[in-house]
Design an enzyme around this catalytic site. Structure first.
Site, PDB file in Angstrom:
ATOM      1  N   LYS A   1      34.890  24.881 -38.224  1.00 28.63           N
ATOM      2  CA  LYS A   1      36.481  24.989 -39.188  1.00 28.63           C
ATOM      3  C   LYS A   1      36.130  23.931 -40.204  1.00 28.63           C
ATOM      4  O   LYS A   1      36.638  24.279 -41.393  1.00 28.63           O
ATOM      5  CB  LYS A   1      37.610  24.960 -38.147  1.00 28.63           C
ATOM      6  CG  LYS A   1      39.007  25.025 -38.976  1.00 28.63           C
ATOM      7  CD  LYS A   1      40.043  24.668 -38.103  1.00 28.63           C
ATOM      8  CE  LYS A   1      40.265  25.414 -36.701  1.00 28.63           C
ATOM      9  NZ  LYS A   1      41.423  26.511 -36.965  1.00 28.63           N
ATOM     10  N   ARG A  39      35.101  31.985 -41.384  1.00 28.19           N
ATOM     11  CA  ARG A  39      33.892  31.669 -40.892  1.00 28.19           C
ATOM     12  C   ARG A  39      33.149  33.055 -41.010  1.00 28.19           C
ATOM     13  O   ARG A  39      33.632  34.067 -41.044  1.00 28.19           O
ATOM     14  CB  ARG A  39      34.034  31.435 -39.458  1.00 28.19           C
ATOM     15  CG  ARG A  39      34.827  32.376 -38.508  1.00 28.19           C
ATOM     16  CD  ARG A  39      34.837  31.782 -37.158  1.00 28.19           C
ATOM     17  NE  ARG A  39      35.894  32.880 -36.768  1.00 28.19           N
ATOM     18  CZ  ARG A  39      36.610  32.758 -35.730  1.00 28.19           C
ATOM     19  NH1 ARG A  39      36.759  31.536 -35.237  1.00 28.19           N
ATOM     20  NH2 ARG A  39      37.450  33.580 -35.315  1.00 28.19           N
ATOM     21  N   CYS A  60       1.691  41.451 -19.575  1.00 30.49           N
ATOM     22  CA  CYS A  60       2.428  42.828 -18.912  1.00 30.49           C
ATOM     23  C   CYS A  60       3.754  42.613 -18.108  1.00 30.49           C
ATOM     24  O   CYS A  60       3.751  43.599 -17.216  1.00 30.49           O
ATOM     25  CB  CYS A  60       1.362  43.589 -18.314  1.00 30.49           C
ATOM     26  SG  CYS A  60       0.323  43.136 -17.116  1.00 30.49           S
ATOM     27  N   HIS A  74      27.485  35.780  -9.015  1.00 27.36           N
ATOM     28  CA  HIS A  74      26.440  36.405  -8.330  1.00 27.36           C
ATOM     29  C   HIS A  74      26.362  38.144  -8.668  1.00 27.36           C
ATOM     30  O   HIS A  74      25.320  38.538  -8.810  1.00 27.36           O
ATOM     31  CB  HIS A  74      26.670  36.642  -6.627  1.00 27.36           C
ATOM     32  CG  HIS A  74      25.758  37.271  -5.958  1.00 27.36           C
ATOM     33  ND1 HIS A  74      26.272  38.426  -5.403  1.00 27.36           N
ATOM     34  CD2 HIS A  74      24.581  36.927  -5.312  1.00 27.36           C
ATOM     35  CE1 HIS A  74      25.250  38.829  -4.635  1.00 27.36           C
ATOM     36  NE2 HIS A  74      24.448  38.070  -4.516  1.00 27.36           N
ATOM     37  N   MET A 100      40.942  24.992 -26.950  1.00 29.84           N
ATOM     38  CA  MET A 100      41.205  23.741 -27.180  1.00 29.84           C
ATOM     39  C   MET A 100      42.597  23.563 -28.009  1.00 29.84           C
ATOM     40  O   MET A 100      43.207  24.582 -28.062  1.00 29.84           O
ATOM     41  CB  MET A 100      40.226  22.849 -27.901  1.00 29.84           C
ATOM     42  CG  MET A 100      38.914  22.877 -26.965  1.00 29.84           C
ATOM     43  SD  MET A 100      37.645  21.642 -27.794  1.00 29.84           S
ATOM     44  CE  MET A 100      37.228  23.029 -29.184  1.00 29.84           C
ATOM     45  N   ARG A 109      44.201  20.080 -35.818  1.00 28.39           N
ATOM     46  CA  ARG A 109      43.683  21.371 -35.369  1.00 28.39           C
ATOM     47  C   ARG A 109      42.253  20.951 -34.580  1.00 28.39           C
ATOM     48  O   ARG A 109      41.365  20.276 -35.449  1.00 28.39           O
ATOM     49  CB  ARG A 109      43.216  22.442 -36.209  1.00 28.39           C
ATOM     50  CG  ARG A 109      44.587  22.841 -36.708  1.00 28.39           C
ATOM     51  CD  ARG A 109      44.287  23.845 -38.157  1.00 28.39           C
ATOM     52  NE  ARG A 109      45.490  24.250 -38.723  1.00 28.39           N
ATOM     53  CZ  ARG A 109      46.250  25.267 -38.300  1.00 28.39           C
ATOM     54  NH1 ARG A 109      45.702  26.174 -37.331  1.00 28.39           N
ATOM     55  NH2 ARG A 109      47.654  25.482 -39.088  1.00 28.39           N
ATOM     56  N   TYR A 151      -0.753  41.492 -27.861  1.00 27.27           N
ATOM     57  CA  TYR A 151      -0.016  42.163 -27.541  1.00 27.27           C
ATOM     58  C   TYR A 151       1.133  41.865 -26.528  1.00 27.27           C
ATOM     59  O   TYR A 151       0.748  40.819 -25.619  1.00 27.27           O
ATOM     60  CB  TYR A 151      -0.498  43.624 -27.570  1.00 27.27           C
ATOM     61  CG  TYR A 151      -1.226  43.622 -26.145  1.00 27.27           C
ATOM     62  CD1 TYR A 151      -0.661  43.946 -24.841  1.00 27.27           C
ATOM     63  CD2 TYR A 151      -2.464  43.390 -26.000  1.00 27.27           C
ATOM     64  CE1 TYR A 151      -1.220  43.952 -23.779  1.00 27.27           C
ATOM     65  CE2 TYR A 151      -3.257  43.528 -24.947  1.00 27.27           C
ATOM     66  CZ  TYR A 151      -2.782  43.843 -23.733  1.00 27.27           C
ATOM     67  OH  TYR A 151      -3.293  43.658 -22.369  1.00 27.27           O
ATOM     68  N   SER A 191      -4.767  39.884 -19.463  1.00 31.75           N
ATOM     69  CA  SER A 191      -3.356  40.267 -19.318  1.00 31.75           C
ATOM     70  C   SER A 191      -2.432  39.201 -18.447  1.00 31.75           C
ATOM     71  O   SER A 191      -2.803  39.267 -17.287  1.00 31.75           O
ATOM     72  CB  SER A 191      -2.991  41.515 -19.160  1.00 31.75           C
ATOM     73  OG  SER A 191      -1.756  42.138 -19.233  1.00 31.75           O
ATOM     74  N   GLY A 240      40.966  29.647 -28.776  1.00 30.46           N
ATOM     75  CA  GLY A 240      42.033  29.349 -27.734  1.00 30.46           C
ATOM     76  C   GLY A 240      41.831  28.456 -26.548  1.00 30.46           C
ATOM     77  O   GLY A 240      42.615  28.006 -25.866  1.00 30.46           O
TER      78      GLY A 240
HETATM   79  C1  PEP Z   1       2.773  40.802 -12.762  1.00 29.02           C
HETATM   80  O1  PEP Z   1       2.611  40.057 -11.760  1.00 29.02           O
HETATM   81  O2  PEP Z   1       3.404  40.185 -13.861  1.00 29.02           O
HETATM   82  C2  PEP Z   1       2.415  42.044 -13.030  1.00 29.02           C
HETATM   83  C3  PEP Z   1       2.462  42.653 -14.202  1.00 29.02           C
HETATM   84  O3  PEP Z   1       2.182  42.566 -11.941  1.00 29.02           O
HETATM   85  P1  PEP Z   1       3.128  43.325 -10.799  1.00 29.02           P
HETATM   86  O4  PEP Z   1       4.603  43.105 -11.227  1.00 29.02           O
HETATM   87  O5  PEP Z   1       2.694  44.636 -10.478  1.00 29.02           O
HETATM   88  O6  PEP Z   1       2.934  42.411  -9.583  1.00 29.02           O
END
Ligand code: PEP
Ligand code: MG
Length: 902
Positions: free
Chosen positions: A29, A343, A854, A459, A109, A98, A874, A786, A107
């Site tokens: 502010k 703002r 991956c 949770h 403070m 303020r 990638y 990977s 709201g």
């Molecule tokens: C991993 O462990 O990140 C993976 C891609 O293999 P998975 O999830 O199949 O164990």
């Protein structure tokens, strides 16, 4: 400009001294009031006490040295500028005090208005207001009320009761019907309430009022609700708040005064235009409190054309200056417009895209900047189905949008009932006060989860997000009575079996079934909406920004897919290959029997015949995927999970065998199966016989898969497509494991591929910490890595990935041990370090080593930025997250090469 700062630490800034970049110091502010002041906009003069002063106060329990003198100097300068003195009995200066933190905490403070009024200056105020006694006494009673409640913790209801009492005696419900005498009487009553609760008279000394109000704002940083809000919104606890002391302007001086809020564009849709509300003859808190109904801002044009035109002009200037949607608070005092706040305004996900596109069209920002203005979380939100709300559906409650999506179903109150009804094919919504780990099965069975308590890290919220389930938490208007199997809300009683609908994005709860609408953005990605020809501002903006992200990104985006259908869908979503084809599913369903034969084989012949039967099936699986991904790389991972996952559960099998034996049936086959299951039972299967270990233990298993991959690639290539297989070995921890598998695989590949022109790469997952730490050695045997960050997180932290999120992560989040599950977003310092080490050492050993990820993190926005930084080639993620990863990869490139510096 204020006088000589005598101490070396500067705690107070005139508005003219600050600017919008100083949010850390002056709060949002204060920094924006300074910015508007410097733009020459009509801002009531004032000054800002810094967050540094607040932090010093909170650390020591007293104002830092020099602060009192600096306030005095700035106050004097303000008095000179205004030509009035604080508390002057004839012509008083009044100020508001303020809060204003770096991040908006609406709201949470405190604010105190009309500081400087007392028994004498109230008369001067009346004279200032042209003899308006009513206004002066109303202002005074507001001060005592706010000051009492905020600064001295007098229960607010006592003031409310006293006000109600006066209205009742007068026979009215409207504050505006009270006259000056009524309000004077109310001031007396308020003072008595104040004295009763504080043991002292209401302070008449204006400077004392000011100091106490400033202190109260400092302290409100640590008020319980503010602490909770920060935890929920992940705002750091140590920022402190600034305090703005602003000369008062009054919107309640008569019909030519008023107050309002405005947005420079529609924050819901992003549409251009003026959006806002105005309330004549009122002060800001009346708008917030909803005491009277506001009118659309456009009506101000009729009421006060001059102010309206000026406001529009200012709004256009602010947009041009901030180059973004702004929200604004203003007051008109007797025909004079004052800007009280601005703002960069909050907006929906859809509006974020639309506005970014518009601002590019208007030449205010470039496309790099537009990429900054949106993010993957917003895009993901736009890809969920939404409720169709064109009918007359009114929410009955609003909680926290804890996990996005839209879900309708029958209400159940227990986990067991959720499981029962879901098994009958019903869609159910599990309603609880809050969930705990015992509710897990019910949460899995339910379409959505609704709780009356708990925030974004409860949770229910954490587990639902992990499962991708719609969840609304903390809908506290709901009175949930689990034993009676009902909840009540706004006069409605909902019993088990009634249908409700919940929107996990907005947090809204509806009675009955609300129809669901597919996402237009998904339709666009799927190719069924053409952005060039569709009259849909959102789709056009998404198309434009995604195109730019693709042009800018360095990271390629692949997908995790193991069916032709998933591969095809991911390709439409922009996937540039498959980064993980898990072959496990290819061993399920009606192939289970073959797998059982493989596991139970007592002789080489039996095993080989089972493998021979599996080979053509696997080959067909791979052919389909290679065809869909024609021309793009496909990483096929050799089988990973423990073999017992393909066998029936031990207990069930033991019971079946015992029952059959009792009946005297021939159970030789089942007994052999049972013995195998017993033999293979592991206490920690995730750390047991899986991945490469399995391949080394069961002769011919990996060989069969390698042969199927190579043969499929040759078949597809001979048919005119281009197959680019990459064979990936899971769970490698030592280079020797990989070398052994590779030697056998290379022989088979050479034999199958012949002169077909097919090239097959062989690489490994890096998902065991030891592999990351010996990556230099492993790279000698791998053409690519990977990162399996799911297992790397599991083994890096020692967290069982199947158990911990539901079991105790909610507690870790509550305690702030981490801000987000490390399975959701990469733990940069720990697991991320393993990735970095492996990437560096792997590339040092083999510079052309291809690097990807991956694990689930491949589609998580923040993690994508990390993988960009580490230099992977990638990321690979589930088909649905491919667009999110493309967008974030583009944003990451723009951030690192800095070419967007405007
Ligand atoms: C991993 O462990 O990140 C993976 C891609 O293999 P998975 O999830 O199949 O164990
Ligand atoms: Mg793994």
């Amino acid at each position: 400009m204020a006088a000589q700062e005598t101490v070396d630490h500067k705690y107070v800034y005139d508005f003219a001294e600050g600017n919008k970049e100083l949010k850390d110091l002056l709060g949002g502010k204060g920094a924006n009031l300074a910015e508007m002041t410097n733009l020459g906009l009509p801002v009531p003069p004032g000054f800002t006490i810094t967050t540094e002063a607040c932090k010093a106060y909170l650390a020591t329990g007293r104002e830092p040295d020099g602060l009192a003198e600096q306030i005095e100097a700035h106050l004097e300068s303000l008095e000179r500028e205004m030509g009035r003195r604080l508390g002057d009995p004839d012509d008083p200066l009044l100020v508001s005090v303020r809060s204003g933190a770096k991040f908006s905490m609406p709201g949470m403070m405190e604010t105190v208005l009309n500081v400087g009024l007392n028994d004498r200056s109230v008369v001067g105020l009346s004279a200032q207001a042209g003899g308006n006694d009513r206004f002066a006494w109303d202002s005074y009673r507001r001060l005592i009320q706010m000051f009492g409640k905020t600064v001295c913790e007098v229960p607010g209801e006592e003031f409310e009761h006293a006000l109600d009492e006066v209205k009742r005696a007068k026979g009215t419900k409207n504050d505006l019907d009270l006259d000056a005498d009524d309000l004077r009487g109310l001031v007396d009553a308020y003072k008595k309430i104040f004295a009763k609760h504080t043991g002292r008279e209401f302070p008449q000394e204006p400077r004392e009022q000011l100091d106490l109000a400033i202190r109260a704002v400092f302290e409100s940083w640590n008020a319980e609700r503010a602490v909770l809000y920060r935890r929920q919104e992940r705002i750091p606890a140590d920022l402190g708040t600034a305090v703005n002391v602003v000369s008062m302007v009054f919107g309640n001086l008569g019909p030519d005064s008023g107050t309002g809020v405005a947005f420079t564009r529609d924050p819901a849709s992003g549409a251009q235009g003026i959006y806002g509300d105005y309330l004549a003859n009122a002060q800001g808190e009346d708008v917030v409190a909803g005491i009277r109904n506001t009118v659309p801002l456009q009506e101000l044009e009729q009421l006060d054309k001059k102010s309206y035109d000026e406001l529009l002009d200012i709004m256009a200037r602010l947009e041009g200056h901030y180059r973004d949607l702004c929200d604004i608070e203003f007051t008109i005092e007797r025909g004079k417009l004052w800007m009280l706040q601005t703002r960069v305004g909050k907006r929906t996900a859809a509006a974020a895209f639309v506005i970014a596109g518009q601002l590019v069209d208007e030449g205010l920002i470039d496309l790099d900047e537009a990429l900054h203005r949106v993010n993957g979380a917003q895009l993901a939100q736009l890809m969920f189905p939404r409720f169709r709300l064109d009918h007359d559906f009114q929410p009955v409650a609003k909680g926290i949008g804890a996990s996005p999506g839209a879900a309708s179903g029958k209400v159940v109150f227990t986990s067991a009932r959720a499981v029962e009804l879901a098994a009958e094919g019903e869609s159910v919504i599990l309603v609880r006060r809050e969930t705990n780990p015992d509710d897990l099965n019910g949460m899995i069975a339910a379409q959505g989860i609704l709780t009356s308590r708990g925030g974004k890290t409860s949770h229910a919220a954490v587990v639902a997000r992990g499962m991708g389930k719609t969840c609304v938490s903390g809908a506290d208007e709901l009175e949930v009575d689990v034993p009676a199997k009902r909840f009540t809300v706004g006069g409605h009683t909902v019993v088990e079996g009634d249908v409700v609908s919940i929107d996990g994005t907005t947090g809204k709860v509806y009675l009955g079934e609300v129809p669901v609408m597919p996402s237009e953005v998904v339709q666009y990605f799927e190719g069924s909406l053409d952005p060039e020809h569709v009259d849909n501002a959102l789709v056009r903006a998404v198309h434009r920004i995604m195109t730019h992200a693709d042009a800018r990104r360095r990271l390629l985006v692949r997908t995790n897919a193991d069916t032709g259908a998933d591969a095809a869908r991911a390709r439409r979503f922009g996937a540039e290959g498959i980064g993980l084809c898990r072959t496990e599913h290819m061993f399920l369903g009606d192939r289970r029997e073959l797998v059982e034969r493989l596991i139970l084989a007592r002789t080489d012949d039996e095993r080989e015949s089972a493998l021979a039967a599996l080979l053509p099936l696997q080959r067909a699986d791979f052919e389909e995927i290679f065809r869909e991904m024609d021309g793009l790389p496909v990483t096929v991972r050799l089988i990973d999970p423990p073999l017992h996952e393909f066998l029936p559960p031990l207990e069930q099998l033991a019971v079946n065998v015992a029952v059959a034996q009792e009946r005297g049936e021939d159970v030789a086959q089942e007994e052999a199966l049972l013995a195998a299951v017993r033999r293979m039972h592991e206490e920690n299967p995730m750390l047991g016989l899986r991945g490469v270990r399995l391949g080394l233990v069961i002769p011919g298993l990996f060989a069969m898969q390698v042969r199927a991959i190579a043969e499929a690639a040759v078949t597809v290539t001979r048919a005119g497509a281009v197959a680019r297989p990459e064979i990936m070995v899971p769970l490698v921890g030592a280079v020797q494991e990989l070398e052994t598998v590779r030697a056998e695989a290379e022989k088979i590949i050479a034999e199958v591929v012949g002169d077909s022109g097919v090239e097959v790469l062989i690489g490994t997952m890096i998902e065991v910490p030891r592999a990351a730490l010996t990556a230099g050695q492993i790279a000698e045997a791998a053409q690519f890595f990977s990162f399996g960050t799911n297992d790397l997180t599991q083994m890096g932290w020692g967290f069982s990935r199947d158990d911990v999120e539901g079991a105790f992560f909610w507690r870790y989040l509550e305690l702030g041990i981490f801000g987000i599950s490390p399975f959701e977003s990469i733990d940069r310092e720990g697991v991320g370090r393993l990735v970095r080490i492996a990437a560096e050492e792997g590339r040092a050993a083999r510079p052309e080593l291809k690097l990807g990820v991956c694990g689930e993190h491949g589609g998580d926005p923040d993690s994508v930025h990390f993988f960009h930084e580490v230099g992977l080639d990638y990321v690979s993620c589930s088909p649905f997250r491919v667009p999110v990863a493309r967008l974030e990869a583009g944003r990451a490139s723009v951030e690192t090469d800095g070419s967007d510096s405007r």
